[in-house]
Design a protein around this motif. Sequence first.
Motif, mmCIF file in Angstrom:
data_model
loop_
_atom_site.group_PDB
_atom_site.id
_atom_site.type_symbol
_atom_site.label_atom_id
_atom_site.label_comp_id
_atom_site.label_asym_id
_atom_site.label_seq_id
_atom_site.Cartn_x
_atom_site.Cartn_y
_atom_site.Cartn_z
ATOM 1 N N THR A 1 52.657 -11.907 8.964
ATOM 2 C CA THR A 1 53.662 -11.446 9.905
ATOM 3 C C THR A 1 53.356 -10.030 10.379
ATOM 4 O O THR A 1 53.478 -9.711 11.571
ATOM 5 C CB THR A 1 55.065 -11.491 9.267
ATOM 6 N N LEU A 2 52.941 -9.177 9.444
ATOM 7 C CA LEU A 2 52.612 -7.797 9.782
ATOM 8 C C LEU A 2 51.417 -7.737 10.739
ATOM 9 O O LEU A 2 51.443 -7.049 11.758
ATOM 10 C CB LEU A 2 52.312 -7.002 8.512
ATOM 11 N N LEU A 3 50.344 -8.486 10.406
ATOM 12 C CA LEU A 3 49.112 -8.428 11.199
ATOM 13 C C LEU A 3 49.302 -8.983 12.603
ATOM 14 O O LEU A 3 48.574 -8.605 13.527
ATOM 15 C CB LEU A 3 47.994 -9.193 10.480
ATOM 16 N N LEU A 4 50.284 -9.883 12.772
ATOM 17 C CA LEU A 4 50.542 -10.472 14.082
ATOM 18 C C LEU A 4 51.707 -9.812 14.810
ATOM 19 O O LEU A 4 52.068 -10.245 15.905
ATOM 20 C CB LEU A 4 50.820 -11.977 13.938
ATOM 21 N N SER A 5 52.286 -8.775 14.228
ATOM 22 C CA SER A 5 53.424 -8.114 14.862
ATOM 23 C C SER A 5 52.969 -7.348 16.098
ATOM 24 O O SER A 5 51.851 -6.828 16.166
ATOM 25 C CB SER A 5 54.092 -7.149 13.874
ATOM 26 N N PRO A 6 53.824 -7.265 17.129
ATOM 27 C CA PRO A 6 53.446 -6.547 18.352
ATOM 28 C C PRO A 6 53.045 -5.095 18.103
ATOM 29 O O PRO A 6 52.095 -4.598 18.717
ATOM 30 C CB PRO A 6 54.711 -6.633 19.209
ATOM 31 N N ALA A 7 53.739 -4.406 17.199
ATOM 32 C CA ALA A 7 53.423 -2.999 16.944
ATOM 33 C C ALA A 7 52.047 -2.846 16.302
ATOM 34 O O ALA A 7 51.282 -1.933 16.653
ATOM 35 C CB ALA A 7 54.496 -2.378 16.053
ATOM 36 N N PHE A 8 51.706 -3.719 15.361
ATOM 37 C CA PHE A 8 50.400 -3.627 14.697
ATOM 38 C C PHE A 8 49.282 -3.960 15.683
ATOM 39 O O PHE A 8 48.250 -3.279 15.727
ATOM 40 C CB PHE A 8 50.341 -4.565 13.497
#
Length: 289
Positions: free
Chosen positions: A138-145
């Motif tokens: 989820t983190l790696l695919l988040s818009p901010a990341f």
Amino acid sequence: MLLPLLYLLLGFTLARLRIDIRKIASTVLMRVAIPYVVIHNMVFSQQGTFVIMAAIVAIMAIMLGIGWLLRRDAVEALNFSYLNIGWMGLPIAVSLFGNDAAAVMIAAYVGSSLFGNTVSAALLAPPGSTSWPQRLRTLLLSPAFLAMITGLLLSPFAAQLSLLDQWLYEPAKVLMSLLGMGVLGMWLAHARISRAEVSRSVLLTLQRVVALLLVMWSAIQLGTLAGLDWVQQYARVLYLICLLPPAAIIVILETHYLRTGRSASSIAVGTCISVILIVLYAVGLRLLG
């Protein structure tokens, strides 16, 4: 300082008129405005500011861990670590310490935004996505990341992108502030702040201030030992960060990932308490000269 307040009142008014755009606003903010601002900061940040950005990220990570140990709640852990450095801290720092403080606060704001907007994607994973591999995905695919990675890849082309950025960055900042404070106002219109909530927020604020003062003092001492002379020069600015309230953007993150807004009341109460602490801090600085 007045514009965010107007945006807050606008959101409050819309909610009273039964116009609910919280989901749409949070989606636009998370997928358009915030990613663009992140890309801008990664592309155009000066090299010297990366030390402050990295230090703030490390400090926020420590505070996030402390907040999680104290409350075992993802939203409250964010309230404990992700502070309102940009919308509140920056103008107050400039008014107290002059324009020289702006560079420090902007770098701190960028670092906190990068950390808060990326880690929140994993921390606020919806029910059923609680395993660490799923949180990491989820983190790696988040818009901010993804925006952070994009910004790093585009950083060598800063000169070529500067003209386009001049047209896009200011509207993106306005959109971020408008939607962020507006959604906070919408949640506050429906919030019922009880005495128990006030007492809990006071305790959380005092715990955060004490913990952050200790962590910030340690960071300043490490910076001094490392030969960073400017650390002591801007120590008063850095200590101001310890008194700031939770970032209003937390309610956007919560709305986007969890479809709830229980952080709104904590942010509102925490902001009131922080204003009092900052006034006392300013008076103390004046008395000490």
